[in-house]
Design a protein around this motif. Sequence first.
Motif, PDB file in Angstrom:
ATOM      1  N   ILE A 142       0.826  -1.202   0.000  1.00  0.00           N
ATOM      2  CA  ILE A 142       0.000   0.000   0.000  1.00  0.00           C
ATOM      3  C   ILE A 142       0.866   1.261   0.000  1.00  0.00           C
ATOM      4  O   ILE A 142       0.431   2.316  -0.448  1.00  0.00           O
ATOM      5  CB  ILE A 142      -0.984  -0.030   1.200  1.00  0.00           C
ATOM      6  N   HIS A 143       2.107   1.135   0.466  1.00  0.00           N
ATOM      7  CA  HIS A 143       2.993   2.294   0.500  1.00  0.00           C
ATOM      8  C   HIS A 143       3.389   2.772  -0.898  1.00  0.00           C
ATOM      9  O   HIS A 143       3.962   3.844  -1.060  1.00  0.00           O
ATOM     10  CB  HIS A 143       4.236   1.989   1.329  1.00  0.00           C
ATOM     11  N   HIS A 144       3.051   1.997  -1.927  1.00  0.00           N
ATOM     12  CA  HIS A 144       3.327   2.384  -3.312  1.00  0.00           C
ATOM     13  C   HIS A 144       2.203   3.219  -3.925  1.00  0.00           C
ATOM     14  O   HIS A 144       2.233   3.509  -5.114  1.00  0.00           O
ATOM     15  CB  HIS A 144       3.565   1.145  -4.183  1.00  0.00           C
ATOM     16  N   THR A 145       1.217   3.567  -3.115  1.00  0.00           N
ATOM     17  CA  THR A 145       0.107   4.394  -3.595  1.00  0.00           C
ATOM     18  C   THR A 145       0.152   5.746  -2.888  1.00  0.00           C
ATOM     19  O   THR A 145       0.645   5.846  -1.753  1.00  0.00           O
ATOM     20  CB  THR A 145      -1.256   3.729  -3.304  1.00  0.00           C
ATOM     21  N   PRO A 146      -0.373   6.791  -3.513  1.00  0.00           N
ATOM     22  CA  PRO A 146      -0.400   8.101  -2.849  1.00  0.00           C
ATOM     23  C   PRO A 146      -1.181   8.063  -1.524  1.00  0.00           C
ATOM     24  O   PRO A 146      -0.770   8.682  -0.545  1.00  0.00           O
ATOM     25  CB  PRO A 146      -1.096   9.012  -3.870  1.00  0.00           C
ATOM     26  N   GLU A 147      -2.283   7.311  -1.506  1.00  0.00           N
ATOM     27  CA  GLU A 147      -3.082   7.211  -0.273  1.00  0.00           C
ATOM     28  C   GLU A 147      -2.303   6.498   0.830  1.00  0.00           C
ATOM     29  O   GLU A 147      -2.337   6.903   1.993  1.00  0.00           O
ATOM     30  CB  GLU A 147      -4.397   6.457  -0.540  1.00  0.00           C
ATOM     31  N   GLY A 148      -1.609   5.440   0.466  1.00  0.00           N
ATOM     32  CA  GLY A 148      -0.803   4.709   1.434  1.00  0.00           C
ATOM     33  C   GLY A 148       0.334   5.553   1.972  1.00  0.00           C
ATOM     34  O   GLY A 148       0.621   5.552   3.171  1.00  0.00           O
ATOM     35  N   LEU A 149       0.994   6.289   1.095  1.00  0.00           N
ATOM     36  CA  LEU A 149       2.079   7.174   1.510  1.00  0.00           C
ATOM     37  C   LEU A 149       1.565   8.251   2.454  1.00  0.00           C
ATOM     38  O   LEU A 149       2.187   8.554   3.472  1.00  0.00           O
ATOM     39  CB  LEU A 149       2.746   7.793   0.281  1.00  0.00           C
ATOM     40  N   GLU A 150       0.394   8.789   2.147  1.00  0.00           N
ATOM     41  CA  GLU A 150      -0.208   9.800   3.023  1.00  0.00           C
ATOM     42  C   GLU A 150      -0.515   9.214   4.401  1.00  0.00           C
ATOM     43  O   GLU A 150      -0.276   9.849   5.434  1.00  0.00           O
ATOM     44  CB  GLU A 150      -1.486  10.341   2.378  1.00  0.00           C
ATOM     45  N   LEU A 151      -1.023   7.991   4.435  1.00  0.00           N
ATOM     46  CA  LEU A 151      -1.305   7.321   5.703  1.00  0.00           C
ATOM     47  C   LEU A 151      -0.012   7.104   6.492  1.00  0.00           C
ATOM     48  O   LEU A 151       0.028   7.311   7.710  1.00  0.00           O
ATOM     49  CB  LEU A 151      -2.022   5.990   5.449  1.00  0.00           C
ATOM     50  N   ILE A 152       1.042   6.716   5.818  1.00  0.00           N
ATOM     51  CA  ILE A 152       2.329   6.496   6.497  1.00  0.00           C
ATOM     52  C   ILE A 152       2.876   7.815   7.040  1.00  0.00           C
ATOM     53  O   ILE A 152       3.371   7.868   8.170  1.00  0.00           O
ATOM     54  CB  ILE A 152       3.324   5.798   5.548  1.00  0.00           C
ATOM     55  N   TYR A 153       2.770   8.895   6.272  1.00  0.00           N
ATOM     56  CA  TYR A 153       3.169  10.212   6.787  1.00  0.00           C
ATOM     57  C   TYR A 153       2.400  10.555   8.056  1.00  0.00           C
ATOM     58  O   TYR A 153       2.956  11.093   9.011  1.00  0.00           O
ATOM     59  CB  TYR A 153       2.944  11.308   5.741  1.00  0.00           C
ATOM     60  N   SER A 154       1.128  10.244   8.063  1.00  0.00           N
ATOM     61  CA  SER A 154       0.288  10.525   9.227  1.00  0.00           C
ATOM     62  C   SER A 154       0.759   9.726  10.446  1.00  0.00           C
ATOM     63  O   SER A 154       0.853  10.269  11.550  1.00  0.00           O
ATOM     64  CB  SER A 154      -1.166  10.197   8.896  1.00  0.00           C
ATOM     65  N   ILE A 155       1.056   8.458  10.239  1.00  0.00           N
ATOM     66  CA  ILE A 155       1.545   7.623  11.351  1.00  0.00           C
ATOM     67  C   ILE A 155       2.902   8.142  11.828  1.00  0.00           C
ATOM     68  O   ILE A 155       3.141   8.287  13.026  1.00  0.00           O
ATOM     69  CB  ILE A 155       1.623   6.145  10.919  1.00  0.00           C
ATOM     70  N   LYS A 156       3.779   8.437  10.880  1.00  0.00           N
ATOM     71  CA  LYS A 156       5.124   8.933  11.201  1.00  0.00           C
ATOM     72  C   LYS A 156       5.058  10.212  12.027  1.00  0.00           C
ATOM     73  O   LYS A 156       5.854  10.418  12.941  1.00  0.00           O
ATOM     74  CB  LYS A 156       5.907   9.165   9.907  1.00  0.00           C
ATOM     75  N   SER A 157       4.096  11.068  11.727  1.00  0.00           N
ATOM     76  CA  SER A 157       4.005  12.355  12.415  1.00  0.00           C
ATOM     77  C   SER A 157       3.595  12.211  13.885  1.00  0.00           C
ATOM     78  O   SER A 157       3.640  13.179  14.636  1.00  0.00           O
ATOM     79  CB  SER A 157       3.025  13.281  11.701  1.00  0.00           C
ATOM     80  N   GLY A 158       3.200  11.014  14.304  1.00  0.00           N
ATOM     81  CA  GLY A 158       2.752  10.827  15.682  1.00  0.00           C
ATOM     82  C   GLY A 158       3.620   9.913  16.516  1.00  0.00           C
ATOM     83  O   GLY A 158       3.223   9.518  17.606  1.00  0.00           O
ATOM     84  N   ILE A 159       4.815   9.557  16.004  1.00  0.00           N
ATOM     85  CA  ILE A 159       5.663   8.659  16.805  1.00  0.00           C
ATOM     86  C   ILE A 159       6.930   9.366  17.278  1.00  0.00           C
ATOM     87  O   ILE A 159       7.242  10.468  16.829  1.00  0.00           O
ATOM     88  CB  ILE A 159       6.016   7.346  16.053  1.00  0.00           C
ATOM     89  N   ASN A 160       7.629   8.696  18.180  1.00  0.00           N
ATOM     90  CA  ASN A 160       8.883   9.179  18.761  1.00  0.00           C
ATOM     91  C   ASN A 160       8.689  10.543  19.398  1.00  0.00           C
ATOM     92  O   ASN A 160       7.748  10.715  20.146  1.00  0.00           O
ATOM     93  CB  ASN A 160      10.002   9.137  17.718  1.00  0.00           C
ATOM     94  N   ARG A 161       9.504  11.501  19.084  1.00  0.00           N
ATOM     95  CA  ARG A 161       9.413  12.813  19.743  1.00  0.00           C
ATOM     96  C   ARG A 161       8.143  13.566  19.397  1.00  0.00           C
ATOM     97  O   ARG A 161       7.780  14.524  20.073  1.00  0.00           O
ATOM     98  CB  ARG A 161      10.632  13.657  19.371  1.00  0.00           C
ATOM     99  N   SER A 162       7.461  13.143  18.334  1.00  0.00           N
ATOM    100  CA  SER A 162       6.224  13.826  17.923  1.00  0.00           C
ATOM    101  C   SER A 162       4.986  13.290  18.629  1.00  0.00           C
ATOM    102  O   SER A 162       3.908  13.839  18.470  1.00  0.00           O
ATOM    103  CB  SER A 162       6.031  13.668  16.407  1.00  0.00           C
ATOM    104  N   ARG A 163       5.135  12.214  19.396  1.00  0.00           N
ATOM    105  CA  ARG A 163       3.980  11.628  20.089  1.00  0.00           C
ATOM    106  C   ARG A 163       3.505  12.575  21.174  1.00  0.00           C
ATOM    107  O   ARG A 163       4.273  13.113  21.947  1.00  0.00           O
ATOM    108  CB  ARG A 163       4.358  10.273  20.702  1.00  0.00           C
ATOM    109  N   LYS A 164       2.197  12.786  21.215  1.00  0.00           N
ATOM    110  CA  LYS A 164       1.613  13.672  22.233  1.00  0.00           C
ATOM    111  C   LYS A 164       0.778  12.880  23.218  1.00  0.00           C
ATOM    112  O   LYS A 164       0.202  11.912  22.939  1.00  0.00           O
ATOM    113  CB  LYS A 164       0.756  14.729  21.556  1.00  0.00           C
TER     114      LYS A 164
END
Length: 164
Positions: A142-164
């Motif tokens: 799914i990461h080979h699709t624009p929708e999948g990439l957008e979902l992965i960006y969303s997940i990435k934005s909430g992990i590690n130091r970005s987790r709230k």
Amino acid sequence: MNLGLSKVIRSNFIQINPVNKMIINTKNILDPKWIAGFTSGEGNFDINIHKSKNKIGFQVQLRFRIYQNERDIQLIKLLIKYFGAGKIEKQLEKQMVNLTIVKFSDIINIIIPFFEKNYLHGVKQLDFLDWCKVANLMKSKIHHTPEGLELIYSIKSGINRSRK
């Protein structure tokens, strides 16, 4: 802590002589739960997204890393031996070394099953679970699709130091 005292602190306390940390020459790792606990404090589950010449223009890469001061390189070597995967990366300017595992098959077949069996503590468990979501998206291509990439960006934005 692993980097020692900052230059500012050292300059304000020039009369204090830091004690050198003892080098521990561990010969093997006996308990996988120790690795899980150590990873909870020192590990990192990272999602790297960078430009690529593929059809959507970006590549997703999962990375598992454990950072240590260069004096603890033996521990990193033991972890590589234990997992049967990974490599040592050196950051000379920071006197750091780290275990890095990026090979997708190693992440799917070694790292994820290991931490599913040996539970992480604290917020690191939440980072791991989100990281696994991305691994599953990648397994499904799914990461080979624009929708999948957008979902992965969303997940990435909430992990590690970005987790709230």
